[in-house]
Design a protein around this motif. Structure first.
Motif, mmCIF file in Angstrom:
data_model
loop_
_atom_site.group_PDB
_atom_site.id
_atom_site.type_symbol
_atom_site.label_atom_id
_atom_site.label_comp_id
_atom_site.label_asym_id
_atom_site.label_seq_id
_atom_site.Cartn_x
_atom_site.Cartn_y
_atom_site.Cartn_z
ATOM 1 N N ALA A 111 0.842 -1.201 0.000
ATOM 2 C CA ALA A 111 0.000 0.000 0.000
ATOM 3 C C ALA A 111 0.878 1.253 0.000
ATOM 4 O O ALA A 111 2.048 1.201 0.412
ATOM 5 N N PRO A 112 0.326 2.404 -0.442
ATOM 6 C CA PRO A 112 1.101 3.650 -0.455
ATOM 7 C C PRO A 112 1.662 4.016 0.919
ATOM 8 O O PRO A 112 2.694 4.680 1.011
ATOM 9 N N THR A 113 0.999 3.556 2.001
ATOM 10 C CA THR A 113 1.461 3.896 3.355
ATOM 11 C C THR A 113 2.818 3.265 3.691
ATOM 12 O O THR A 113 3.349 3.514 4.768
ATOM 13 N N VAL A 114 3.372 2.504 2.751
ATOM 14 C CA VAL A 114 4.699 1.924 2.962
ATOM 15 C C VAL A 114 5.744 3.040 3.083
ATOM 16 O O VAL A 114 6.835 2.823 3.619
ATOM 17 N N ILE A 115 5.395 4.260 2.624
ATOM 18 C CA ILE A 115 6.346 5.380 2.747
ATOM 19 C C ILE A 115 6.581 5.755 4.213
ATOM 20 O O ILE A 115 7.512 6.473 4.528
ATOM 21 N N ASN A 116 5.722 5.254 5.120
ATOM 22 C CA ASN A 116 5.903 5.504 6.554
ATOM 23 C C ASN A 116 6.875 4.531 7.214
ATOM 24 O O ASN A 116 7.066 4.570 8.423
ATOM 25 N N TYR A 117 7.437 3.614 6.421
ATOM 26 C CA TYR A 117 8.316 2.576 6.986
ATOM 27 C C TYR A 117 9.707 2.649 6.374
ATOM 28 O O TYR A 117 9.881 3.154 5.260
ATOM 29 N N LYS A 118 10.672 2.109 7.097
ATOM 30 C CA LYS A 118 12.030 1.964 6.578
ATOM 31 C C LYS A 118 12.038 0.860 5.533
ATOM 32 O O LYS A 118 11.529 -0.224 5.788
ATOM 33 N N ALA A 154 -2.614 9.960 -2.309
ATOM 34 C CA ALA A 154 -2.658 11.186 -3.109
ATOM 35 C C ALA A 154 -1.241 11.626 -3.491
ATOM 36 O O ALA A 154 -0.981 12.029 -4.630
ATOM 37 N N LEU A 155 -0.313 11.519 -2.527
ATOM 38 C CA LEU A 155 1.073 11.923 -2.783
ATOM 39 C C LEU A 155 1.713 11.022 -3.841
ATOM 40 O O LEU A 155 2.394 11.486 -4.757
ATOM 41 N N LEU A 156 1.447 9.731 -3.708
ATOM 42 C CA LEU A 156 1.990 8.763 -4.649
ATOM 43 C C LEU A 156 1.436 9.009 -6.054
ATOM 44 O O LEU A 156 2.153 8.907 -7.054
ATOM 45 N N HIS A 157 0.157 9.367 -6.103
ATOM 46 C CA HIS A 157 -0.497 9.638 -7.383
ATOM 47 C C HIS A 157 0.127 10.865 -8.039
ATOM 48 O O HIS A 157 0.406 10.861 -9.239
ATOM 49 N N LEU A 158 0.387 11.899 -7.228
ATOM 50 C CA LEU A 158 1.041 13.108 -7.745
ATOM 51 C C LEU A 158 2.420 12.746 -8.300
ATOM 52 O O LEU A 158 2.806 13.209 -9.383
ATOM 53 N N GLY A 159 3.136 11.891 -7.563
ATOM 54 C CA GLY A 159 4.467 11.465 -8.001
ATOM 55 C C GLY A 159 4.412 10.713 -9.314
ATOM 56 O O GLY A 159 5.229 10.936 -10.206
ATOM 57 N N LYS A 160 3.419 9.847 -9.450
ATOM 58 C CA LYS A 160 3.289 9.067 -10.678
ATOM 59 C C LYS A 160 2.988 9.987 -11.865
ATOM 60 O O LYS A 160 3.620 9.874 -12.913
ATOM 61 N N LEU A 161 2.038 10.914 -11.659
ATOM 62 C CA LEU A 161 1.688 11.849 -12.731
ATOM 63 C C LEU A 161 2.896 12.703 -13.115
ATOM 64 O O LEU A 161 3.133 12.950 -14.301
ATOM 65 N N THR A 162 3.663 13.136 -12.096
ATOM 66 C CA THR A 162 4.846 13.958 -12.383
ATOM 67 C C THR A 162 5.872 13.156 -13.170
ATOM 68 O O THR A 162 6.458 13.663 -14.129
ATOM 69 N N GLY A 191 16.772 15.295 0.797
ATOM 70 C CA GLY A 191 17.927 15.347 -0.102
ATOM 71 C C GLY A 191 17.547 15.017 -1.531
ATOM 72 O O GLY A 191 17.952 15.711 -2.474
ATOM 73 N N ILE A 192 16.740 13.964 -1.702
ATOM 74 C CA ILE A 192 16.329 13.578 -3.057
ATOM 75 C C ILE A 192 15.437 14.667 -3.656
ATOM 76 O O ILE A 192 15.572 15.031 -4.825
ATOM 77 N N ALA A 193 14.542 15.227 -2.831
ATOM 78 C CA ALA A 193 13.654 16.297 -3.304
ATOM 79 C C ALA A 193 14.476 17.513 -3.732
ATOM 80 O O ALA A 193 14.183 18.142 -4.753
ATOM 81 N N LYS A 250 8.246 16.187 -3.799
ATOM 82 C CA LYS A 250 7.796 15.363 -2.675
ATOM 83 C C LYS A 250 7.076 14.112 -3.198
ATOM 84 O O LYS A 250 7.322 12.993 -2.743
ATOM 85 N N GLY A 251 6.183 14.335 -4.147
ATOM 86 C CA GLY A 251 5.436 13.227 -4.760
ATOM 87 C C GLY A 251 6.377 12.235 -5.422
ATOM 88 O O GLY A 251 6.227 11.017 -5.268
ATOM 89 N N LEU A 252 7.367 12.755 -6.158
ATOM 90 C CA LEU A 252 8.316 11.879 -6.847
ATOM 91 C C LEU A 252 9.116 11.041 -5.856
ATOM 92 O O LEU A 252 9.354 9.858 -6.094
ATOM 93 N N VAL A 253 9.514 11.646 -4.740
ATOM 94 C CA VAL A 253 10.286 10.897 -3.746
ATOM 95 C C VAL A 253 9.415 9.776 -3.154
ATOM 96 O O VAL A 253 9.882 8.646 -2.985
ATOM 97 N N ALA A 254 8.131 10.098 -2.888
ATOM 98 C CA ALA A 254 7.217 9.068 -2.380
ATOM 99 C C ALA A 254 7.068 7.948 -3.410
ATOM 100 O O ALA A 254 7.068 6.756 -3.075
ATOM 101 N N PHE A 255 6.969 8.342 -4.675
ATOM 102 C CA PHE A 255 6.836 7.393 -5.782
ATOM 103 C C PHE A 255 8.067 6.478 -5.838
ATOM 104 O O PHE A 255 7.938 5.255 -5.971
ATOM 105 N N LEU A 256 9.246 7.066 -5.687
ATOM 106 C CA LEU A 256 10.490 6.285 -5.728
ATOM 107 C C LEU A 256 10.602 5.363 -4.515
ATOM 108 O O LEU A 256 11.010 4.210 -4.636
#
Lengths: 224, 50
Positions: A64-71, A105-113, A159-161, A188-194
């Motif tokens: 799930a997109p919430t994986v961005i909350n984990y290491k 939503a953040l992941l979606h923005l990253g994908k679109l970007t 740093g990536i952003a 921010k979206g792109l980093v979440a996407f990555l």
């Protein structure tokens, strides 16, 4: 039955039946394969993810997109013969924990970007794209980010952003990424996407990622 | 190795099929080629009885 010395090989009806059988069988197999693949590549839910973290056992290829909350880690699985992503303890992402809705939503923005800026023109994402620039499938796990001290930012995601917004200023390879006019929010979206992409179980793709990481650590180039 | 232990993350028929090079070969020969022998024999029978 008398042996009339008939020629089955030159009989049209033999070839017609054989062709119908092979085509029909292959069609059924491919339709089945399609549904099987769709089931495996569909995204898991936050509940699936929490269960996987609690039991330390991954059951979905695409979390799930919430994986961005984990290491996110990457460890060799001796049984499978390649590396698999690991989901560790919680960590803040851009200084906060993201809800299911916000993360999606953040992941979606990253994908679109990533599509709008056409990352695939130079990079490869999950096997699609080019190899003019580094493969992005596991880019979040690239030790380059630590080596370049997150370009003076406090965390890896910042740093990536920063890099995405000032690519030419902070080029780490001989080939420098052009400035694509990525905004802070898009970055921010792109980093979440990555980060999410690095957590996808890709059966060890790209092959030998850790090997190139080790080459890089011993002084070689990680630009490939 | 002819058959290898199933190590895929999600158990699936196609995952099993793709474990080693022989699994796919044996499967396709069994399900595609063998019925063609039956088609051949039945066509032969048909032509002989014409």
């Amino acid at each position: 039955m008398a042996n009339k010395n008939v020629s089955v090989w030159s009989s049209i009806s033999f070839w017609r039946r054989s062709a119908a059988w092979v085509t029909g069988f292959a069609a059924i197999l491919l339709v089945w394969l399609t549904f099987d693949s769709v089931g495996q590549i569909s995204m898991g839910t936050d509940a699936d993810l929490q269960k996987a973290v609690a039991e330390k056992k991954e059951t979905r290829r695409v979390p799930a997109p919430t994986v961005i909350n984990y290491k996110i880690g990457y460890a060799m699985d001796a049984k499978r013969g390649h590396e698999v992503p690991t989901i560790g303890e919680k960590e803040l992402f851009f200084g906060k924990e993201w809800s299911e809705k916000d993360a999606a939503a953040l992941l979606h923005l990253g994908k679109l970007t990533s599509q709008a800026k056409n990352c695939m023109d130079c990079h490869t994402l999950l096997g699609n794209g080019a190899y003019y620039a580094p493969d992005l499938t596991k880019a979040w796990l690239d030790p380059n980010w630590e080596k370049f001290m997150y370009f003076g930012q406090k965390t890896k995601e910042e740093g990536i952003a920063y890099f995405l917004q000032h690519p030419a200023k902070s080029g780490v390879h001989t080939r420098k990424m052009p400035n694509l006019g990525i905004t802070a929010e898009e970055a921010k979206g792109l980093v979440a996407f990555l980060k999410h992409m690095s957590s996808i179980d890709t059966n060890g793709f790209p092959r030998n990622f850790s090997k190139t990481v080790n080459q890089f650590k011993t002084g070689g180039s990680n630009a490939h | 190795m002819l058959f290898e232990s199933f190590t895929d993350v999600v158990p699936s028929f196609f995952g099993w099929l793709n474990q080693g090079p022989m699994t796919l070969t044996i499967f396709l020969h069994t399900l595609v080629i063998l019925p063609m022998f039956w088609i051949y024999q039945s066509e032969k029978k048909k032509l002989n009885s014409k």
